[in-house]
Scaffold this active site. Structure first.
Site, PDB file in Angstrom:
ATOM      1  N   LYS A  53      50.220 -25.660  20.318  1.00 15.57           N
ATOM      2  CA  LYS A  53      51.282 -24.678  20.582  1.00 15.57           C
ATOM      3  C   LYS A  53      52.643 -25.352  20.493  1.00 15.57           C
ATOM      4  O   LYS A  53      53.586 -24.816  19.896  1.00 15.57           O
ATOM      5  CB  LYS A  53      51.074 -24.028  21.964  1.00 15.57           C
ATOM      6  CG  LYS A  53      49.928 -23.032  21.974  1.00 15.57           C
ATOM      7  CD  LYS A  53      49.521 -22.556  23.363  1.00 15.57           C
ATOM      8  CE  LYS A  53      48.312 -21.616  23.239  1.00 15.57           C
ATOM      9  NZ  LYS A  53      47.731 -21.218  24.514  1.00 15.57           N
ATOM     10  N   GLN A  97      48.250 -22.054  30.627  1.00 11.26           N
ATOM     11  CA  GLN A  97      47.015 -22.199  29.845  1.00 11.26           C
ATOM     12  C   GLN A  97      45.802 -21.929  30.733  1.00 11.26           C
ATOM     13  O   GLN A  97      45.705 -22.457  31.845  1.00 11.26           O
ATOM     14  CB  GLN A  97      46.957 -23.627  29.252  1.00 11.26           C
ATOM     15  CG  GLN A  97      45.813 -23.845  28.289  1.00 11.26           C
ATOM     16  CD  GLN A  97      45.902 -22.986  27.027  1.00 11.26           C
ATOM     17  OE1 GLN A  97      46.982 -22.708  26.517  1.00 11.26           O
ATOM     18  NE2 GLN A  97      44.761 -22.545  26.536  1.00 11.26           N
ATOM     19  N   ASP A 120      52.402 -14.422  27.060  1.00  7.20           N
ATOM     20  CA  ASP A 120      50.983 -14.125  26.808  1.00  7.20           C
ATOM     21  C   ASP A 120      50.670 -12.640  26.967  1.00  7.20           C
ATOM     22  O   ASP A 120      49.597 -12.188  26.558  1.00  7.20           O
ATOM     23  CB  ASP A 120      50.118 -14.880  27.834  1.00  7.20           C
ATOM     24  CG  ASP A 120      49.378 -16.060  27.227  1.00  7.20           C
ATOM     25  OD1 ASP A 120      49.106 -16.026  26.017  1.00  7.20           O
ATOM     26  OD2 ASP A 120      49.057 -16.991  27.981  1.00  7.20           O
TER      27      ASP A 120
HETATM   28  N1  GUN Z   1      42.925 -19.742  27.001  1.00  3.84           N
HETATM   29  C1  GUN Z   1      42.200 -19.186  26.002  1.00  3.84           C
HETATM   30  N2  GUN Z   1      42.926 -18.261  25.360  1.00  3.84           N
HETATM   31  C2  GUN Z   1      44.134 -18.216  25.964  1.00  3.84           C
HETATM   32  C3  GUN Z   1      45.321 -17.457  25.741  1.00  3.84           C
HETATM   33  O1  GUN Z   1      45.430 -16.598  24.864  1.00  3.84           O
HETATM   34  N3  GUN Z   1      46.339 -17.729  26.581  1.00  3.84           N
HETATM   35  C4  GUN Z   1      46.255 -18.642  27.576  1.00  3.84           C
HETATM   36  N4  GUN Z   1      47.313 -18.829  28.361  1.00  3.84           N
HETATM   37  N5  GUN Z   1      45.180 -19.373  27.797  1.00  3.84           N
HETATM   38  C5  GUN Z   1      44.127 -19.146  26.996  1.00  3.84           C
END
Ligand code: GUN
Length: 287
Positions: A53, A97, A120
């Site tokens: 990311k 996350q 998100d």
């Molecule tokens: N863990 C797995 N997929 C995601 C996601 O789309 N966002 C976040 N923050 N964590 C994740």
């Protein structure tokens, strides 16, 4: 006839190029989009996702910060950091996350993120906005799927879409987004009796169940669009989706591979949400 393979990397690249220009424009106006990513503990997959990311931010002209906490950090420590980031004018998007260590209450953590920085789209306000058809920040994976369908020109209106999986991150928001585009939507779960009875009726089939190759060719309608969100790590170290790709591609009209399908779109939509949040911030300060 063999299905057309949907190239997630190519679509992601195209979308990122458009959004990079928007980020550059904002930066020239004095607001460089900024994303803060919070990671707690040392889940190896999460560490890779977070690094990817940050790299994608860099390539798109987005400023990013990674905030790391030890596995035994307290929930309050993390919430206090989020509250600081909520007030930080360099930061327009905040992401925690997942998964979090067991002693964390995910809902409390997500609720502490400012609605206007919820990159998100997991905050309950944003979930409600999605249900009401007034999306502010759509969750990244399903909005990446919608973007893919749009780019390849798949008609959604009036078609039968079947979503396999009902997670808050993928299945539920995916079903809502398809519904918003006037599809007839069926949602299946891991407990659905006779899954095939539903999947064979899908014009658009989206699978996010996390069971390797559970979708076989006889479960798919001829010519269907098959979108595989599953990422399953096999014992040989290879990744495979929920769909038996090699056989289903002989029957479907369009199909996404794993890897190289939906995956690259998820981060792309995170970049879009961050830039969108920065654009809203700029509109506010210049009003
Ligand atoms: N863990 C797995 N997929 C995601 C996601 O789309 N966002 C976040 N923050 N964590 C994740």
């Amino acid at each position: 006839m063999e299905a057309k393979i949907i190239d997630g990397n190519a679509i992601a690249k195209e979308v990122r190029t458009e959004w990079r220009l928007r980020a550059e424009y904002l930066t020239r106006l004095g607001v460089q989009p900024g994303l803060a990513v919070i990671i707690v503990g040392n889940n190896p997959a999460s560490s890779i996702y977070v690094r990817n990311k940050a790299k994608a931010c860099d390539e798109t002209g987005i400023y990013s910060e990674i905030h790391e906490f030890l596995e035994n950090a307290s929930q309050n420590q993390v919430i206090e950091r989020i509250q600081e980031l909520n007030k930080d004018s360099k930061i327009h998007g905040i992401l925690v996350q997942l998964p979090l260590p067991r002693h964390f209450e995910i809902n409390k953590i997500i609720a502490s993120i400012a609605v206007e920085k919820d990159a998100d789209g997991f905050h309950l306000y944003n979930v409600g906005a999605l249900v009401a058809g007034q999306t502010l920040f759509p969750p990244c994976t399903p909005s990446g799927v919608m973007k893919m369908l749009e780019k390849i020109g798949i008609v959604i209106e009036g078609r039968h879409a079947v979503v396999v999986g009902r997670s808050n991150i993928v299945g539920k928001p995916m079903a809502l987004m398809l519904l918003e585009k006037s599809a007839t939507v069926t949602i299946c779960t891991s407990k659905t009796h006779n899954l095939m009875e539903h999947t064979v009726r899908a014009d658009i089939l989206v699978t996010a169940i996390g069971k390797p190759r559970i979708i076989s060719a006889d479960m798919v309608k001829s010519g269907a669009t098959v979108i595989d969100v599953g990422i399953n790590l096999m014992s040989d170290g290879k990744l495979t989706g929920d769909v038996d790709f090699n056989l289903v591609k002989k029957k479907a009209g369009y199909i996404t591979p794993v890897p190289g399908g939906v995956g690259p779109m998820t981060i792309t939509m995170l970049l879009c949400n961050t830039i969108k949040a920065a654009e809203r911030f700029y509109a506010q300060i210049s009003a």
